[in-house]
Design an enzyme around this catalytic site. Structure first.
Site: not given
Ligand code: DGL
Length: 279
Positions: A12-13, A44, A75, A153, A185-187
């Protein structure tokens, strides 16, 4: 020669793909995993698509050097930008992730579905095709969310900036009667408590990660690639970013300590040679 006991690679980013990793661990507890957080280049979501393709190629090559028998692009943004290229370049199974629009359209009672995703995801051809395929039976409101993955993040899961962005992105959707929210979005699964608080208990929040874990298991089964080891699989974590803060954030999100390795120099940095014009 692929060995069944080889690991599954994921990337992932940054830390977002850990939300996918948790489901893969639950569905495939005996498999060994390699997780790459490209934290040195996150997010990203607003970066040039060519750059994301180069990073995806570089990281996938690294995972193959580590003997990965399959790769999960954990991602949505990298899936939209690079999965076709990765599948053209590498012969192992490559599983991607995309917003869970089909189940959302089937589940909505109000007939209004909201999708939260990065700018690059919602601008992609892949996303347009997804909307064409499944977006007809409900009103679908697409909400790009610049800055939101970055909050995760930085470990901001319910601080003032995160709350402010969530309110900005969610309020227009809620005002339109959205009763089903798709996390594209996986975040974002790490923000579910904050999202649910703002949206209220009647709004359903859909995360495609469990479906990705099941799809990975099917791909391994059909390719006779499931591990033969009786032992419990472990995870090795790598990053292109600063190791200490990244390890601390990962430990907080996973709720256990994480031993983080730094990616080799040539994978850490972007290089134009990764464009592989010959393919
Ligand atoms: N976690 C990512 C996704 O699923 C990317 C977020 C970002 O780096 O902007 O799209």
């Amino acid at each position: 020669m692929t060995n069944n006991n080889n690991p599954i690679g994921m990337f992932d980013s940054g830390v977002g793909g850990l939300s996918v990793l948790q489901h893969i661990r639950a569905v495939l507890p005996r498999e060994s995993l390699l997780y790459v957080a490209d934290s040195g280049h996150a997010p990203y979501g607003g970066k040039p698509v060519d750059f994301i393709v180069r990073r995806s190629l570089a990281i996938t090559e690294f995972l193959l050097e580590q003997q990965a028998k399959a790769v999960v692009v954990a991602c949505n943004t990298a899936t939209a930008a690079a999965i076709a290229r990765l599948r053209a370049c590498f012969s192992i199974p490559i599983v991607g992730i995309e917003p869970a629009l089909k189940p959302a359209v089937a589940a909505t009672r109000s007939g209004v579905v909201g999708i939260l995703a990065t700018g690059n995801t919602v601008r992609s051809d892949k996303f347009a095709a997804l909307l064409d395929q499944h977006g007809q039976r409900a009103r679908v409101i697409v909400q790009p969310c610049p800055g939101l993955a970055d909050c995760v993040e930085r470990g901001d899961l319910h601080g003032p900036r995160c709350q402010m962005l969530l309110a900005r992105y969610l309020q227009p959707l809620l005002a339109e009667g959205v009763d089903t929210l798709v996390l594209g979005c996986t975040h974002y699964p790490f923000l579910i408590p904050a999202i649910q608080r703002l949206a209220g208990p009647t709004v359903a929040i859909l995360d495609p990660s469990p479906a990705v874990a099941r799809q990975l298991r099917r791909r391994l089964e059909t390719g006779s690639l499931l591990t033969g080891e009786p032992a419990t699989g472990g995870v090795r974590y790598f990053t292109s970013g600063p190791p200490e803060p990244t390890a601390a954030l990962m430990a907080r999100l996973l709720e256990h300590p994480v031993k983080l390795e730094t990616l080799p120099e040539q994978v850490r940095h972007d290089t134009l040679e990764r464009l592989r014009p010959e393919i």
